[in-house]
Design a protein around this motif. Structure first.
Motif, PDB file in Angstrom:
ATOM      1  N   LYS A   1     -22.584  26.644 -18.233  1.00 14.35           N
ATOM      2  CA  LYS A   1     -22.125  27.326 -17.025  1.00 14.35           C
ATOM      3  C   LYS A   1     -21.276  26.363 -16.208  1.00 14.35           C
ATOM      4  N   VAL A   2     -20.212  26.888 -15.617  1.00 18.38           N
ATOM      5  CA  VAL A   2     -19.301  26.065 -14.817  1.00 18.38           C
ATOM      6  C   VAL A   2     -19.083  26.717 -13.461  1.00 18.38           C
ATOM      7  N   ASN A   3     -18.520  25.952 -12.531  1.00 25.83           N
ATOM      8  CA  ASN A   3     -18.273  26.479 -11.194  1.00 25.83           C
ATOM      9  C   ASN A   3     -17.033  27.376 -11.178  1.00 25.83           C
ATOM     10  N   ASN A   4     -16.777  27.996 -10.038  1.00 27.56           N
ATOM     11  CA  ASN A   4     -15.716  28.995  -9.923  1.00 27.56           C
ATOM     12  C   ASN A   4     -14.308  28.445 -10.096  1.00 27.56           C
ATOM     13  N   ASP A   5     -14.085  27.200  -9.704  1.00 26.61           N
ATOM     14  CA  ASP A   5     -12.724  26.654  -9.800  1.00 26.61           C
ATOM     15  C   ASP A   5     -12.458  25.920 -11.107  1.00 26.61           C
ATOM     16  N   TYR A   6     -13.232  26.212 -12.135  1.00 26.84           N
ATOM     17  CA  TYR A   6     -13.124  25.547 -13.437  1.00 26.84           C
ATOM     18  C   TYR A   6     -11.715  25.650 -14.028  1.00 26.84           C
ATOM     19  N   TRP A   7     -11.188  26.857 -14.124  1.00 22.96           N
ATOM     20  CA  TRP A   7      -9.876  27.049 -14.745  1.00 22.96           C
ATOM     21  C   TRP A   7      -8.763  26.468 -13.881  1.00 22.96           C
ATOM     22  N   PHE A   8      -8.814  26.701 -12.575  1.00 25.44           N
ATOM     23  CA  PHE A   8      -7.789  26.178 -11.679  1.00 25.44           C
ATOM     24  C   PHE A   8      -7.740  24.655 -11.734  1.00 25.44           C
ATOM     25  N   SER A   9      -8.903  24.008 -11.629  1.00 25.74           N
ATOM     26  CA  SER A   9      -8.954  22.542 -11.657  1.00 25.74           C
ATOM     27  C   SER A   9      -8.463  21.997 -12.989  1.00 25.74           C
ATOM     28  N   SER A  10      -8.811  22.663 -14.081  1.00 26.14           N
ATOM     29  CA  SER A  10      -8.385  22.201 -15.399  1.00 26.14           C
ATOM     30  C   SER A  10      -6.871  22.285 -15.555  1.00 26.14           C
ATOM     31  N   ILE A  11      -6.298  23.395 -15.149  1.00 28.48           N
ATOM     32  CA  ILE A  11      -4.850  23.573 -15.296  1.00 28.48           C
ATOM     33  C   ILE A  11      -4.102  22.610 -14.380  1.00 28.48           C
ATOM     34  N   MET A  12      -4.575  22.421 -13.167  1.00 28.00           N
ATOM     35  CA  MET A  12      -3.925  21.470 -12.257  1.00 28.00           C
ATOM     36  C   MET A  12      -4.010  20.049 -12.805  1.00 28.00           C
ATOM     37  N   GLY A  13      -5.154  19.690 -13.379  1.00 23.63           N
ATOM     38  CA  GLY A  13      -5.299  18.366 -13.976  1.00 23.63           C
ATOM     39  C   GLY A  13      -4.339  18.169 -15.127  1.00 23.63           C
ATOM     40  N   PHE A  14      -4.154  19.199 -15.940  1.00 22.14           N
ATOM     41  CA  PHE A  14      -3.228  19.086 -17.067  1.00 22.14           C
ATOM     42  C   PHE A  14      -1.785  18.973 -16.588  1.00 22.14           C
ATOM     43  N   LEU A  15      -1.431  19.728 -15.567  1.00 21.73           N
ATOM     44  CA  LEU A  15      -0.050  19.700 -15.086  1.00 21.73           C
ATOM     45  C   LEU A  15       0.283  18.406 -14.343  1.00 21.73           C
ATOM     46  N   LEU A  16      -0.673  17.828 -13.628  1.00 11.80           N
ATOM     47  CA  LEU A  16      -0.398  16.648 -12.815  1.00 11.80           C
ATOM     48  C   LEU A  16      -0.362  15.354 -13.612  1.00 11.80           C
ATOM     49  N   ILE A  17      -1.209  15.223 -14.610  1.00  9.86           N
ATOM     50  CA  ILE A  17      -1.322  13.945 -15.317  1.00  9.86           C
ATOM     51  C   ILE A  17      -0.070  13.585 -16.106  1.00  9.86           C
ATOM     52  N   PRO A  18       0.577  14.478 -16.866  1.00 11.43           N
ATOM     53  CA  PRO A  18       1.754  14.055 -17.641  1.00 11.43           C
ATOM     54  C   PRO A  18       3.036  13.880 -16.822  1.00 11.43           C
ATOM     55  N   VAL A  19       3.054  14.272 -15.563  1.00 15.39           N
ATOM     56  CA  VAL A  19       4.290  14.219 -14.777  1.00 15.39           C
ATOM     57  C   VAL A  19       4.823  12.790 -14.682  1.00 15.39           C
ATOM     58  N   ALA A  20       4.004  11.834 -14.325  1.00 15.56           N
ATOM     59  CA  ALA A  20       4.471  10.448 -14.157  1.00 15.56           C
ATOM     60  C   ALA A  20       4.967   9.834 -15.470  1.00 15.56           C
ATOM     61  N   PRO A  21       4.201   9.899 -16.574  1.00 16.41           N
ATOM     62  CA  PRO A  21       4.712   9.299 -17.820  1.00 16.41           C
ATOM     63  C   PRO A  21       5.995   9.956 -18.334  1.00 16.41           C
ATOM     64  N   VAL A  22       6.080  11.282 -18.238  1.00 19.83           N
ATOM     65  CA  VAL A  22       7.283  11.969 -18.717  1.00 19.83           C
ATOM     66  C   VAL A  22       8.474  11.607 -17.834  1.00 19.83           C
ATOM     67  N   SER A  23       8.265  11.544 -16.528  1.00 15.86           N
ATOM     68  CA  SER A  23       9.359  11.143 -15.626  1.00 15.86           C
ATOM     69  C   SER A  23       9.822   9.725 -15.920  1.00 15.86           C
ATOM     70  N   PHE A  24       8.890   8.834 -16.167  1.00 17.52           N
ATOM     71  CA  PHE A  24       9.216   7.444 -16.502  1.00 17.52           C
ATOM     72  C   PHE A  24      10.007   7.384 -17.812  1.00 17.52           C
ATOM     73  N   LEU A  25       9.563   8.146 -18.812  1.00 20.27           N
ATOM     74  CA  LEU A  25      10.250   8.174 -20.108  1.00 20.27           C
ATOM     75  C   LEU A  25      11.667   8.715 -19.957  1.00 20.27           C
ATOM     76  N   ILE A  26      11.839   9.769 -19.221  1.00 18.75           N
ATOM     77  CA  ILE A  26      13.167  10.346 -19.017  1.00 18.75           C
ATOM     78  C   ILE A  26      14.074   9.353 -18.293  1.00 18.75           C
ATOM     79  N   ASN A  27      13.559   8.690 -17.284  1.00 11.31           N
ATOM     80  CA  ASN A  27      14.336   7.707 -16.530  1.00 11.31           C
ATOM     81  C   ASN A  27      14.834   6.578 -17.438  1.00 11.31           C
ATOM     82  N   ILE A  28      13.966   6.055 -18.281  1.00  6.04           N
ATOM     83  CA  ILE A  28      14.350   4.962 -19.191  1.00  6.04           C
ATOM     84  C   ILE A  28      15.384   5.444 -20.208  1.00  6.04           C
ATOM     85  N   LEU A  29      15.161   6.618 -20.769  1.00  7.46           N
ATOM     86  CA  LEU A  29      16.046   7.108 -21.817  1.00  7.46           C
ATOM     87  C   LEU A  29      17.422   7.513 -21.284  1.00  7.46           C
TER      88      LEU A  29
END
Length: 169
Positions: free
Chosen positions: A5-33
């Motif tokens: 059993k999980v709390n009510n914001d399970y899906w929202f928190s999971s999707i936000m975590g997925f969207l926020l974490i790759p932003v910095a590495p992908v931005s860094f990679l694009i900047n270098i390339l």
């Protein structure tokens, strides 16, 4: 009992975590390339980034859909004997717990306190097996459904201790 059993914001928190974490590495990679990139190489870069992000998205969805499932260590013991095995194993690992015959929630992890602060661990003794689930609970704003190795390491420690306790019975 198939899923934890999980709390009510399970899906929202999971999707936000997925969207926020790759932003910095992908931005860094694009900047270098982009610094040394020719216009003719742009479609290849876009293809590589889309492939990488698609792989991460599929991995995220798979982990999100399967992380709440309980795993079971099968044995031939009764529920009462499995309760004893779980209690002995958790005491040897120095993981304190709350609960009773219907299941245990590990609350305080003396030896592994820093690793465990992000996790929720439930153990349910049954006849002919011990079911368990380790799920990431995340922070206050977002949660990521996997961090490479933390859950696997603690699951390995738990399973080894259960197997050692089996042998001593």
């Amino acid at each position: 009992m198939k899923k934890i059993k999980v709390n009510n914001d399970y899906w929202f928190s999971s999707i936000m975590g997925f969207l926020l974490i790759p932003v910095a590495p992908v931005s860094f990679l694009i900047n270098i390339l982009f610094k040394n990139l020719k216009i003719s190489e742009l479609p290849i870069l876009v293809l590589v980034i889309l492939t990488l992000y698609s792989f991460l998205t599929l991995l995220f969805l798979y982990k999100l859909l399967t992380e709440r499932n309980f795993k079971t260590l099968k044995n031939q013991f009764s529920k009462r004997k499995n309760i004893e095995i779980v209690k002995n194993s958790l005491d040897k690992l120095e993981w304190s717990y709350t609960g009773g015959e219907n299941g245990y929630l590990i609350r305080d992890w003396k030896k592994d306190k820093k690793l465990i602060s992000l996790l929720r661990f439930e153990v349910v003794p049954r006849s002919n097996g011990i079911s368990y689930n380790i799920i990431y609970s995340g922070g206050s704003k977002a949660r990521f459904p996997f961090f490479f190795g933390i859950r696997t390491y603690l699951e390995w420690k738990f399973k080894n201790e259960i197997k050692t306790t089996y042998k001593s019975i």
